[in-house]
Design a protein around this motif. Structure first.
Motif, PDB file in Angstrom:
ATOM      1  N   LEU A   1      43.353   0.686 -55.976  1.00  0.00           N
ATOM      2  CA  LEU A   1      42.096   1.152 -56.548  1.00  0.00           C
ATOM      3  C   LEU A   1      42.001   0.615 -57.967  1.00  0.00           C
ATOM      4  O   LEU A   1      43.008   0.509 -58.665  1.00  0.00           O
ATOM      5  CB  LEU A   1      42.054   2.679 -56.556  1.00  0.00           C
ATOM      6  CG  LEU A   1      42.291   3.369 -55.213  1.00  0.00           C
ATOM      7  CD1 LEU A   1      42.326   4.885 -55.405  1.00  0.00           C
ATOM      8  CD2 LEU A   1      41.217   2.997 -54.212  1.00  0.00           C
ATOM      9  N   ASP A   2      40.805   0.280 -58.386  1.00  0.00           N
ATOM     10  CA  ASP A   2      40.628  -0.254 -59.735  1.00  0.00           C
ATOM     11  C   ASP A   2      40.658   0.909 -60.732  1.00  0.00           C
ATOM     12  O   ASP A   2      39.627   1.355 -61.233  1.00  0.00           O
ATOM     13  CB  ASP A   2      39.312  -1.027 -59.829  1.00  0.00           C
ATOM     14  CG  ASP A   2      39.214  -1.848 -61.107  1.00  0.00           C
ATOM     15  OD1 ASP A   2      40.011  -1.587 -62.033  1.00  0.00           O
ATOM     16  OD2 ASP A   2      38.344  -2.729 -61.185  1.00  0.00           O
ATOM     17  N   SER A   3      41.863   1.373 -61.018  1.00  0.00           N
ATOM     18  CA  SER A   3      42.042   2.517 -61.908  1.00  0.00           C
ATOM     19  C   SER A   3      41.632   2.201 -63.333  1.00  0.00           C
ATOM     20  O   SER A   3      41.173   3.080 -64.066  1.00  0.00           O
ATOM     21  CB  SER A   3      43.502   2.974 -61.880  1.00  0.00           C
ATOM     22  OG  SER A   3      43.846   3.514 -60.628  1.00  0.00           O
TER      23      SER A   3
ATOM     24  N   ARG B   1      53.025   8.750 -65.163  1.00  0.00           N
ATOM     25  CA  ARG B   1      54.413   8.465 -65.514  1.00  0.00           C
ATOM     26  C   ARG B   1      54.509   7.224 -66.396  1.00  0.00           C
ATOM     27  O   ARG B   1      53.921   6.196 -66.066  1.00  0.00           O
ATOM     28  CB  ARG B   1      55.239   8.255 -64.243  1.00  0.00           C
ATOM     29  CG  ARG B   1      55.391   9.520 -63.433  1.00  0.00           C
ATOM     30  CD  ARG B   1      56.211   9.266 -62.177  1.00  0.00           C
ATOM     31  NE  ARG B   1      56.418  10.538 -61.499  1.00  0.00           N
ATOM     32  CZ  ARG B   1      57.606  10.999 -61.131  1.00  0.00           C
ATOM     33  NH1 ARG B   1      58.680  10.300 -61.362  1.00  0.00           N
ATOM     34  NH2 ARG B   1      57.715  12.160 -60.520  1.00  0.00           N
ATOM     35  N   PRO B   2      55.254   7.296 -67.477  1.00  0.00           N
ATOM     36  CA  PRO B   2      55.413   6.130 -68.342  1.00  0.00           C
ATOM     37  C   PRO B   2      55.939   4.927 -67.561  1.00  0.00           C
ATOM     38  O   PRO B   2      56.907   5.044 -66.811  1.00  0.00           O
ATOM     39  CB  PRO B   2      56.437   6.599 -69.384  1.00  0.00           C
ATOM     40  CG  PRO B   2      56.324   8.091 -69.385  1.00  0.00           C
ATOM     41  CD  PRO B   2      55.995   8.471 -67.969  1.00  0.00           C
TER      42      PRO B   2
ATOM     43  N   ASN C   1      49.856   2.655 -61.984  1.00  0.00           N
ATOM     44  CA  ASN C   1      48.559   3.287 -62.180  1.00  0.00           C
ATOM     45  C   ASN C   1      48.436   3.930 -63.556  1.00  0.00           C
ATOM     46  O   ASN C   1      47.361   3.925 -64.159  1.00  0.00           O
ATOM     47  CB  ASN C   1      48.306   4.331 -61.086  1.00  0.00           C
ATOM     48  CG  ASN C   1      47.924   3.684 -59.781  1.00  0.00           C
ATOM     49  OD1 ASN C   1      46.989   2.907 -59.718  1.00  0.00           O
ATOM     50  ND2 ASN C   1      48.677   3.976 -58.733  1.00  0.00           N
ATOM     51  N   ALA C   2      49.523   4.478 -64.065  1.00  0.00           N
ATOM     52  CA  ALA C   2      49.498   5.066 -65.406  1.00  0.00           C
ATOM     53  C   ALA C   2      49.136   4.009 -66.441  1.00  0.00           C
ATOM     54  O   ALA C   2      48.329   4.252 -67.354  1.00  0.00           O
ATOM     55  CB  ALA C   2      50.844   5.691 -65.733  1.00  0.00           C
ATOM     56  N   GLN C   3      49.706   2.826 -66.300  1.00  0.00           N
ATOM     57  CA  GLN C   3      49.410   1.739 -67.228  1.00  0.00           C
ATOM     58  C   GLN C   3      47.962   1.283 -67.109  1.00  0.00           C
ATOM     59  O   GLN C   3      47.299   1.003 -68.113  1.00  0.00           O
ATOM     60  CB  GLN C   3      50.360   0.572 -66.964  1.00  0.00           C
ATOM     61  CG  GLN C   3      51.803   0.851 -67.346  1.00  0.00           C
ATOM     62  CD  GLN C   3      52.716  -0.318 -67.023  1.00  0.00           C
ATOM     63  OE1 GLN C   3      52.580  -0.969 -65.993  1.00  0.00           O
ATOM     64  NE2 GLN C   3      53.653  -0.594 -67.908  1.00  0.00           N
TER      65      GLN C   3
ATOM     66  N   ALA D   1      44.163  11.617 -65.760  1.00  0.00           N
ATOM     67  CA  ALA D   1      44.418  10.522 -64.832  1.00  0.00           C
ATOM     68  C   ALA D   1      44.145  10.894 -63.384  1.00  0.00           C
ATOM     69  O   ALA D   1      43.889  10.022 -62.556  1.00  0.00           O
ATOM     70  CB  ALA D   1      45.863  10.041 -64.976  1.00  0.00           C
ATOM     71  N   THR D   2      44.197  12.182 -63.058  1.00  0.00           N
ATOM     72  CA  THR D   2      43.951  12.573 -61.675  1.00  0.00           C
ATOM     73  C   THR D   2      43.491  14.026 -61.613  1.00  0.00           C
ATOM     74  O   THR D   2      43.605  14.784 -62.584  1.00  0.00           O
ATOM     75  CB  THR D   2      45.212  12.366 -60.813  1.00  0.00           C
ATOM     76  OG1 THR D   2      44.880  12.460 -59.424  1.00  0.00           O
ATOM     77  CG2 THR D   2      46.286  13.365 -61.163  1.00  0.00           C
TER      78      THR D   2
END
Length: 345
Positions: free
Chosen positions: A165-167, A192-193, A197-199, A249-250
């Motif tokens: 997915l284009d997060s 999560r560091p 997806n976090a990045q 983020a979610t």
């Protein structure tokens, strides 16, 4: 209904009554008739199969082809609507193609067990894998798999097919919306560091700030995971800042943040606006109802399952497919910042 019709019909019996050959019946009932079979022939075969109450003998089929006609899907959280939607999409595609779907939960850090068991005990023909583990952990686990696999919403260079997915774009849109309301101090409840997806979501957040000439402030970013409890814990740090809005983020972490803020006496959204990525029914059930950017998680499951089945059939699909985010859904959790908003309770 005759005695013969009450018994389990065979493929040959369907072919005889429909006055076609067995291979034609087989292709139609597998949904692989393409354009070479006339519509009226296809309709006749389906009517006969229904009349005879035909059910495919998947056990015989699997033995004949040395395959199980079962796909596995491995997810890190069964209670997360993101993954439940992906499972639903994958299951629909699997069923349409004559496969069953085996669902397995794998906790982050559960190294080398679930994936190996599913793939090495001849239980599945292929795997759909969602993971929150670090790259090196996931790479090591996938090295034990002896079946094709597709990663869900995750890229791992040099390994597998991925549907993502284009997060980054979704996070940019969510942050941009908060800026359009007048928020200049926007916190980010991250993942999560080092996680893929976090990045991506942090990058999208930064992009929106940069486009609006708002300086990035690392004190407004907390990194944790995507659980309810992590959302509660992380927002305690943001509540100490002068943030007037949060981009989560979610969904699940956003729900945890909102619960913690209300418990601490914050008025939502007057004193803190909240928006999250992904959408599900429970976003409407929160108080206040949560604004979101929709993400095509069910489509991700469908596309990934289709990709995996194509791979099992000998195709060579594109290594990475990216799905754009959906629309912004504005609900009650986001408003313009009020003057003199407090920084903590």
């Amino acid at each position: 209904m005759t005695k013969k019709q009450r018994q389990k019909a065979t493929l040959a019996e369907v072919a005889a009554m429909a006055e076609v050959d067995v291979s034609t019946v087989s292709r139609v009932l597998r949904g692989q008739s393409e354009q070479r079979i006339r519509a009226e022939t296809k309709e006749r075969i389906l009517e006969v199969a229904k009349k005879l109450n035909y059910r495919a003998n998947y056990t015989a089929r699997a033995l004949r082809m040395s395959r199980t006609f079962t796909l596995g899907i491995v997810v890190p959280q069964l209670d997360n609507p993101v993954f439940s939607a992906a499972i639903r999409g994958a299951e629909n595609v699997a069923a349409k193609n004559g496969y069953s779907l085996l669902i397995s939960h794998r906790d982050p850090g559960d190294a080398g067990t679930t994936i190996a068991k599913l793939s090495q005990m001849n239980r599945v023909d292929g795997l759909l894998v969602a993971s929150l583990d670090a790259d090196e952990v996931l790479r090591s686990d996938l090295a034990e798999a002896n079946v094709p696999y597709v990663l869900l919403n995750r890229q791992l260079p040099g390994t597998a097919l991925s549907v993502v997915l284009d997060s980054r774009e979704a996070a940019r849109r969510a942050t941009e919306y908060l800026i359009s309301l007048g928020h200049l101090r926007i916190g980010h409840l991250g993942g999560r560091p080092g996680g893929f997806n976090a990045q991506e979501r942090l990058a999208g957040y930064k992009m929106a700030l940069e486009a609006a000439d708002i300086a990035f402030d690392p004190s407004l970013v907390t990194m944790g995971d995507y659980t309810f409890s992590a959302g509660r814990e992380s927002v305690r740090e943001l509540a100490k800042t002068d943030a007037t809005a949060i981009m989560a983020a979610t969904l699940v972490s956003a729900a945890g943040a909102m619960a913690e803020l209300r418990l601490a006496g914050w008025q939502l959204p007057q004193e803190m606006s909240v928006i999250a990525l992904h959408d599900a029914l429970f976003a409407e059930m929160l108080f206040p109802a949560l604004s979101t950017v929709m993400m095509p998680t069910e489509e991700m499951g469908r596309v990934a399952a289709d990709l995996l089945i194509s791979k099992l059939s000998g195709a060579d699909p594109e290594p990475v497919l990216a799905l754009p985010p959906g629309r912004l859904i504005v609900r009650d959790s986001t408003v313009a910042p009020r003057s003199g908003a407090r920084t903590s309770k």
